[in-house]
Design an enzyme around this catalytic site. Structure first.
Site, short mmCIF file in Angstrom:
data_model
loop_
_atom_site.label_atom_id
_atom_site.label_comp_id
_atom_site.label_asym_id
_atom_site.label_seq_id
_atom_site.Cartn_x
_atom_site.Cartn_y
_atom_site.Cartn_z
N ASP A 1 0.85 -1.21 0.00
CA ASP A 1 0.00 0.00 0.00
C ASP A 1 0.88 1.26 0.00
O ASP A 1 1.86 1.32 -0.75
CB ASP A 1 -0.95 -0.06 1.21
CG ASP A 1 -2.11 0.93 1.11
OD1 ASP A 1 -3.12 0.60 0.49
OD2 ASP A 1 -1.98 2.04 1.67
N TYR B 1 -3.33 11.22 1.68
CA TYR B 1 -3.88 11.17 0.32
C TYR B 1 -3.79 12.54 -0.34
O TYR B 1 -3.47 12.66 -1.52
CB TYR B 1 -5.33 10.67 0.35
CG TYR B 1 -5.41 9.20 0.65
CD1 TYR B 1 -5.22 8.73 1.95
CD2 TYR B 1 -5.64 8.27 -0.35
CE1 TYR B 1 -5.27 7.37 2.24
CE2 TYR B 1 -5.69 6.91 -0.08
CZ TYR B 1 -5.51 6.47 1.21
OH TYR B 1 -5.55 5.13 1.47
N HIS C 1 -5.16 -7.52 -0.32
CA HIS C 1 -4.37 -6.32 -0.10
C HIS C 1 -3.64 -6.30 1.24
O HIS C 1 -2.52 -5.80 1.32
CB HIS C 1 -5.30 -5.12 -0.23
CG HIS C 1 -4.58 -3.81 -0.32
ND1 HIS C 1 -3.74 -3.49 -1.36
CD2 HIS C 1 -4.55 -2.75 0.52
CE1 HIS C 1 -3.25 -2.27 -1.15
NE2 HIS C 1 -3.71 -1.81 -0.02
#
Ligand SMILES: *[C@@H]1O[C@H](CO)[C@@H](O)[C@H](O)[C@H]1NC(C)=O
Ligand SMILES: *[C@@H]1O[C@H](CO)[C@@H](O)[C@H](O)[C@H]1NC(C)=O
Length: 461
Positions: free
Chosen positions: A225, A371, A428
């Site tokens: 990630d 982000y 993930h």
């Protein structure tokens, strides 16, 4: 007319992609090892001490969580026939919140988390939290450091099941692994920046400084990630320091790779071997899946502070927001299972442990800001995915992860790509889901990195 415009736009994109590709990679950006992310005025207050730390679930925190969970307003019932397609199913959420308030063994879990040694140290104005596990080795066995990097919405706990496997001393190996597992800045017990700009490239520098602080001049890096992006940048900026890079989430965002991906939709064998084509195509399906699943990303990249007010104020909201990802990102089809498939791969207590880290450290706000720092023009214009690194690299590709990248695209970034392990299992949150495969692949990768360095130093002599 429209067609003419469309064709000219496409031709323009193709021409500029080709131009960029043959022009070669952009230069490495300037690296400021001392950039300050804490309050400016108090700089003199900071020192370089490495201070032991323990995670605490205090009685008042526990009382407060239970109180909030029990006094929350009723949840909106799910629509008929709907599992997780509209988000976390509220019937399911009730069982999770009940478990958290009534059964989750707070003090046992606090002990579980503190079974390894935790520390904090201040780097560039940020208090960086990390777990350090050093194996006891017999004389003659080399201890090699490995930095393990988590992402969102996970934490340092993602690696807990892999720790004993990775640090085991094995008589067949001439080395043993020491683990450094930080909380990313703004995550868990590491503080966040007080001003904008702490993106993946800047975090790579903070973590390099962390390794130097611990006396590690050369080390291996592993990440998934955001940890994969940060690790890849460390391997790009510090090619003499990073001895090998391993990732379970290898993706590249370059105009060239996107163009090839697009071309492959006309004829997939151009881009990907037939047995793996379903991991990339049909492109329409992949894009529509992306649109359905990445709303959170758009919000966090644009207005993280607004949504943080709600999820930071409510354990129910936080649990729904975080656990939803552990369902869908583990396997897309879990969206249509009534229980979201959550306990197929993870125990309840371990999933709540991770939510506890976000709640106790109050970090959901600062974690979401990452982000906004990464998904912007400054970061993209660095073109870091286009700068190759000579660091030997090893990649593992779980079947159900969010993206798949074929080897020859990856080799543009990692010319010394020594190994790729393609899996028919796994999602993930790979280290948490399949710690045995995770640890085994890393150890095998380190063996191949060590052999590669032996071979290459011979060539240099
Ligand atoms: C916290 O609660 C536990 C159990 O209710 C009790 O044994 C302990 O003494 C309390 N600790 C503090 C610091 O109040
Ligand atoms: C994040 O939110 C918590 C409250 O949930 C607050 O205590 C903390 O100060 C916030 N972090 C920052 C950097 O403002």
């Amino acid at each position: 007319m429209l067609r003419v415009i469309l064709i000219s736009i496409l031709a323009g994109i193709a021409a500029s992609t080709l131009y960029m590709h043959f022009q070669g990679p952009p230069p490495l950006p300037d690296i400021d090892l001392e950039e300050w992310w804490g309050p400016k005025l108090d700089k003199s207050k900071y020192n370089e001490a490495i201070v032991p730390f323990q995670v605490q679930f205090t009685n008042s925190t526990i009382r407060d969580i239970k109180h909030r969970l029990k006094t929350r307003p009723p949840l909106t019932p799910p629509l008929e026939g709907i599992a997780f397609e509209y988000g976390f199913n509220s019937k399911q959420l009730e069982t999770w919140l009940k478990y958290w308030a009534e059964e989750y063994p707070f003090s046992d879990r606090e002990k579980y988390i503190n079974q390894y040694k935790h520390y904090k140290t201040n780097i560039q104005g940020l208090d960086i939290h990390f777990v350090r596990v050093t194996p006891e080795v017999p004389p003659g066995k080399e201890v090699v450091p490995l930095l393990l990097l988590h992402g969102w919405p996970a934490s340092f706990l993602e690696f807990y099941d892999a720790i004993p496997l990775l640090t085991a001393v094995n008589k067949d190996r001439d080395f043993a692994v020491e683990l450094i597992i930080p909380s990313l800045p703004g995550y868990g017990f590491s503080s966040g920046a007080v001003r904008p700009g702490l993106a993946a490239d800047k975090i790579a520098i903070v973590l390099k400084n962390l390794m130097s602080r611990l006396g590690h001049k050369k080390y291996y890096v592993q990440g998934g990630d955001w940890g994969a992006l940060i690790g890849s940048i460390m391997a790009t900026f510090f090619q003499k320091e990073v001895l090998g890079y391993h990732t379970n989430f290898a993706t590249l965002a370059t105009p060239w790779s996107s163009t090839l991906r697009l071309l492959g939709s006309i004829y997939p064998p151009l881009v990907v071997s037939t047995d793996l084509a379903d991991r990339m195509y049909p492109l329409g399906e992949r894009y529509s899946y992306s649109l359905q699943e990445t709303g959170y990303m758009h919000i966090q990249a644009t207005k993280p502070d607004t949504v943080a007010v709600a999820v930071g104020d409510s354990p129910s909201g936080l649990a729904a927001y975080i656990l939803e990802k552990f369902s869908t990102w583990t396997k897309a089809e879990y969206r249509s299972r009534p229980d979201g498939g959550l306990t197929q791969h993870f125990t309840k207590e371990k999933l709540i442990d991770n939510v506890m880290v976000y709640w106790v450290s109050k970090c959901i706000n600062t974690s979401m800001r990452l982000y906004a720092e990464i998904l912007n023009n400054r970061f993209f214009s660095l073109g870091l995915d286009r700068i190759p690194t000579q660091v030997p690299t090893s990649i593992i590709q779980p079947k159900y992860d969010l993206a798949y990248e074929p080897p020859w695209i990856l080799k543009s970034k990692y010319p010394n790509l020594l190994r790729i392990t393609v899996l028919d299992v796994g999602g993930h949150f790979f280290a948490r889901e399949l710690p045995d495969i995770f640890a085994e692949d890393i150890l095998t990768a380190i063996v191949s990195f060590r052999n590669w360095h032996k071979e290459n130093s011979k060539i240099e002599l």
